[in-house]
Design an enzyme around this catalytic site. Structure first.
Site, short mmCIF file in Angstrom:
data_model
loop_
_atom_site.label_atom_id
_atom_site.label_comp_id
_atom_site.label_asym_id
_atom_site.label_seq_id
_atom_site.Cartn_x
_atom_site.Cartn_y
_atom_site.Cartn_z
N ARG A 23 0.80 -1.23 0.00
CA ARG A 23 0.00 0.00 0.00
C ARG A 23 0.83 1.26 0.00
NH1 ARG A 23 -2.67 -0.38 5.37
NH2 ARG A 23 -0.64 -1.24 5.81
N GLU A 28 8.46 8.09 10.78
CA GLU A 28 8.46 9.32 11.56
C GLU A 28 9.59 10.18 11.05
OE1 GLU A 28 9.04 7.92 15.57
OE2 GLU A 28 6.89 7.93 15.96
N GLN A 46 10.03 26.78 12.69
CA GLN A 46 9.57 27.10 11.34
C GLN A 46 9.79 25.89 10.44
OE1 GLN A 46 10.93 30.90 9.80
NE2 GLN A 46 10.86 30.17 7.70
N ASN A 48 9.56 24.69 6.26
CA ASN A 48 9.51 25.22 4.89
C ASN A 48 9.50 24.09 3.89
OD1 ASN A 48 9.96 27.90 5.92
ND2 ASN A 48 12.12 27.39 6.09
N ARG A 58 20.52 25.68 -5.00
CA ARG A 58 20.15 26.70 -4.01
C ARG A 58 21.23 26.69 -2.92
NH1 ARG A 58 14.90 28.56 -4.76
NH2 ARG A 58 13.61 27.24 -6.07
N HIS A 61 23.55 28.89 1.75
CA HIS A 61 22.87 29.89 2.56
C HIS A 61 23.12 29.67 4.06
CE1 HIS A 61 19.76 29.86 -0.92
NE2 HIS A 61 20.77 30.65 -1.21
N LYS A 70 19.02 23.29 10.58
CA LYS A 70 18.01 22.79 9.65
C LYS A 70 18.03 21.27 9.59
CE LYS A 70 18.48 26.80 6.61
NZ LYS A 70 18.91 27.26 5.29
N HIS A 117 24.41 26.00 4.02
CA HIS A 117 23.67 24.88 3.46
C HIS A 117 23.29 25.14 2.02
CE1 HIS A 117 19.77 22.84 2.61
NE2 HIS A 117 20.52 21.82 2.94
N TYR A 130 12.20 21.34 5.03
CA TYR A 130 13.15 21.54 6.12
C TYR A 130 12.49 22.23 7.30
CZ TYR A 130 14.01 25.80 3.24
OH TYR A 130 13.89 26.92 2.46
N LYS A 165 20.91 36.19 -6.62
CA LYS A 165 21.55 36.33 -5.31
C LYS A 165 22.67 35.31 -5.15
CE LYS A 165 20.00 34.60 -1.25
NZ LYS A 165 19.09 34.37 -0.13
N ASP A 166 22.42 34.06 -5.53
CA ASP A 166 23.44 33.02 -5.35
C ASP A 166 24.61 33.19 -6.32
OD1 ASP A 166 21.95 31.96 -3.30
OD2 ASP A 166 21.12 30.31 -4.49
#
Length: 186
Positions: A23, A28, A46, A48, A58, A61, A70, A117, A130, A165-166
């Site tokens: 199935r 967790e 938080q 995201n 990406r 950062h 994170k 990261h 994250y 930006k990167d």
């Protein structure tokens, strides 16, 4: 749950126990008691989710001050995920650890505060999730150039798709000392 050390002390790969049958599967992604028993006493404030196309990179950062730890994972697709130690005075300053995260391997990567990261998408697309130990602070937002030769990350792409930006992020050697976290021996 299995915790696997990386070459950077504090950065670990978490392999959850996955229960599956015809199935589907269940695992967790976070359990405070199990993580604490494994030495990861974390509190997230938080969560995201981002979705990116193949070849998108990406990062790298970080936030300083007001750093974020994170816990990262992939719920669709596959990425090459990287953490870089940017703590001034650390014995592993400027070194990185990389790991493949995918919807198939169910791995999570813990990137502690004080590390930059980033990730690059290897599949057609990837949905990346994250949990963060601190909220996003635009004034503390910072980055390091993805292809900094001094760090020498072995990215599995040669011409990634980058944000403006990167593309303009500084090399680690060019970041002012007060814009980097400080290593605190435990």
């Amino acid at each position: 749950m299995k915790v696997v050390e990386t070459r950077l002390p504090g950065c670990v790969v978490i392999e959850p126990a996955v229960f599956g049958d015809a199935r589907g599967f269940f695992y967790e992604s976070y359990n405070a008691e199990k993580f604490k028993a494994a030495g990861l006493d974390l509190r997230f404030v938080q969560a995201n989710v981002s979705r990116s196309a193949q070849g998108v990179l990406r990062g790298l950062h970080y936030q300083w001050p007001n750093p974020q730890g994170k816990l990262v994972s992939v719920v669709e697709g596959e990425v090459y995920d990287v953490a870089v130690d940017i703590r001034r005075g650390s014995p592993t300053f400027g070194r990185y650890a990389g790991v493949i995260l995918s919807a198939d391997n169910h791995r999570h990567f813990w990137v502690p505060e004080g590390f930059a990261h980033g990730f690059v998408v290897l599949s057609e697309f990837a949905t990346f999730a994250y949990q963060c130990t601190n909220v996003y602070d635009a004034k503390a937002d910072a980055g390091i150039r993805w292809n900094d030769a001094a760090i020498a990350i072995d990215w599995p792409v040669s011409a990634p798709l980058l944000s403006a930006k990167d593309e303009k992020a500084p090399f680690l050697a060019d970041v002012a000392e007060d814009r980097l976290p400080v290593y605190e021996a435990v």
